[in-house]
Motif scaffolding. Sequence first.
Motif, PDB file in Angstrom:
ATOM      1  N   SER A  33      -5.788 -10.420  -6.414  1.00 40.28           N
ATOM      2  CA  SER A  33      -7.217 -10.117  -6.554  1.00 40.28           C
ATOM      3  C   SER A  33      -7.862 -11.059  -7.555  1.00 40.28           C
ATOM      4  CB  SER A  33      -7.406  -8.672  -7.012  1.00 40.28           C
ATOM      5  OG  SER A  33      -6.946  -8.504  -8.351  1.00 40.28           O
ATOM      6  N   CYS A  90      -0.313  -6.237  -0.540  1.00 36.52           N
ATOM      7  CA  CYS A  90      -1.400  -6.649  -1.424  1.00 36.52           C
ATOM      8  C   CYS A  90      -1.067  -8.036  -1.961  1.00 36.52           C
ATOM      9  CB  CYS A  90      -1.566  -5.653  -2.563  1.00 36.52           C
ATOM     10  SG  CYS A  90      -2.875  -6.110  -3.730  1.00 36.52           S
ATOM     11  N   LYS A 112       0.826  -1.195   0.000  1.00 34.81           N
ATOM     12  CA  LYS A 112       0.000   0.000   0.000  1.00 34.81           C
ATOM     13  C   LYS A 112       0.867   1.255   0.000  1.00 34.81           C
ATOM     14  CE  LYS A 112      -3.817  -1.978   2.722  1.00 34.81           C
ATOM     15  NZ  LYS A 112      -4.586  -1.854   3.983  1.00 34.81           N
ATOM     16  N   SER A 114      -3.646  -4.556  -8.297  1.00 32.67           N
ATOM     17  CA  SER A 114      -3.661  -5.897  -7.713  1.00 32.67           C
ATOM     18  C   SER A 114      -3.589  -7.027  -8.734  1.00 32.67           C
ATOM     19  CB  SER A 114      -4.921  -6.071  -6.849  1.00 32.67           C
ATOM     20  OG  SER A 114      -6.091  -5.863  -7.637  1.00 32.67           O
ATOM     21  N   SER A 165      -3.022   0.673  -4.416  1.00 33.71           N
ATOM     22  CA  SER A 165      -2.668  -0.730  -4.591  1.00 33.71           C
ATOM     23  C   SER A 165      -3.868  -1.546  -5.078  1.00 33.71           C
ATOM     24  CB  SER A 165      -2.121  -1.307  -3.287  1.00 33.71           C
ATOM     25  OG  SER A 165      -3.079  -1.217  -2.244  1.00 33.71           O
ATOM     26  N   TYR A 166      -5.072  -1.132  -4.710  1.00 33.21           N
ATOM     27  CA  TYR A 166      -6.299  -1.806  -5.176  1.00 33.21           C
ATOM     28  C   TYR A 166      -6.305  -1.932  -6.692  1.00 33.21           C
ATOM     29  CZ  TYR A 166     -11.340  -2.559  -5.922  1.00 33.21           C
ATOM     30  OH  TYR A 166     -12.562  -3.051  -6.321  1.00 33.21           O
ATOM     31  N   VAL A 169     -10.002  -7.594  -3.647  1.00 28.51           N
ATOM     32  CA  VAL A 169      -8.552  -7.438  -3.515  1.00 28.51           C
ATOM     33  C   VAL A 169      -8.153  -7.838  -2.109  1.00 28.51           C
ATOM     34  CG1 VAL A 169      -6.612  -5.840  -3.689  1.00 28.51           C
ATOM     35  CG2 VAL A 169      -8.587  -5.588  -5.221  1.00 28.51           C
ATOM     36  N   TYR A 226      -5.428  -8.558   1.153  1.00 24.84           N
ATOM     37  CA  TYR A 226      -4.287  -7.942   1.826  1.00 24.84           C
ATOM     38  C   TYR A 226      -3.909  -8.739   3.064  1.00 24.84           C
ATOM     39  CZ  TYR A 226      -5.244  -3.699  -0.910  1.00 24.84           C
ATOM     40  OH  TYR A 226      -5.438  -2.804  -1.924  1.00 24.84           O
TER      41      TYR A 226
END
Length: 369
Positions: free
Chosen positions: A362, A359, A152, A165, A161-162, A352, A354
């Motif tokens: 996803s 991360c 992140k 992924s 970061s989402y 996603v 973590y």
Amino acid sequence: MQSKKKRIVVGLSGGVDSAISAYLLKEQGHEVVGLFMRNWDSLLNNELNNPTDYICPQEQDYADAQKVAQELGIELYRKDFVKEYWDYVFKHFIDEFKASRTPNPDIFCNKYIKFSAFLDYALKELNADYIAMGHYAQVRFDESTKEYQLLKGSDVNKDQSYFLSQLNQDQLKYTIFPIGQLTKPEVRDIAKKLNLAVATKKDSTGICFIGERNFKDFLTNYIPAKPGKTVDIKTKEVIGDHYGVYYYTIGQRKGLNLSGFKNPYFVVDKDVAANILYVANENENGWLMHNNCEVNQINWIAKDKPTNLNCFAKFRYRQPDIPVRITFVSDDEIKVETLKSVRAITLGQEAVFYLNDVCLGSGTITKVY
């Protein structure tokens, strides 16, 4: 990244984040060049009914990127990825809406364009050692596993970061995020001290590389309107009309063409075959609460996948981390059990995963129950 001088190609978008990324790398003594990517053509894609006097937002961004390159004293290249964007991002985007799912084009834009087509061009044609982007995220090499990790960004309000992924080891290996340890205000302050033309430029919003649009009007260029009935899912009564179930997403409250009710309604389900949009009164919140979902098209950033794992998940951008239990059914399918009820987990969106700030990867949500 090694400390010795490297040739780094920065994705210069015309915004402040990429500008400061280029500046920081140059200050570190690297050979920095910019590459502006053009991924959308409104005229070619038949988006505009009245193209006269239309100024493409990407051309305005390109002009800003040219200013930044001049101010920083770096060379700027330009490359079109319009076909690649259509083939790998936008076509999927439209197909998912036709299937009554809600895709996330930014994630696939990163996977197939910024960190694939762009990366290949930078490495092969511009002789880059690395590429750099202005994302709020970080890459770390784990000495114990000899693998790259996606972390992140330090700015919890801007962490991206989402959207990254779906990247893999080969992509992370050649990627630098220079502003990943900075906050947005810190980036703005640097730009203001440098007196850059983009120091106060508004952040880009809307669909990746397409920009801000009236969403329903934009979609009608590619998915014709198909009006139908809006039904209260509890009473089964018809309470209004909709423009086409494709244009709505689960949990949506605005733009439902419903008025005169004491409490607002929101979308809870869609029947594509019958062309019915189901809605619930805001006091009937239970229709949107979920505890389990199934996810496929898995991208696991580490080489080894666990059989099962307690970790955290985000089912939409900027959602707080939600504790979950995940079980790999196969290499490409995960069952997710949330440890508390979650509102409006939506088909087609990304789940996603973590573990603390790392991360894990996803996948796309295919079933909710």
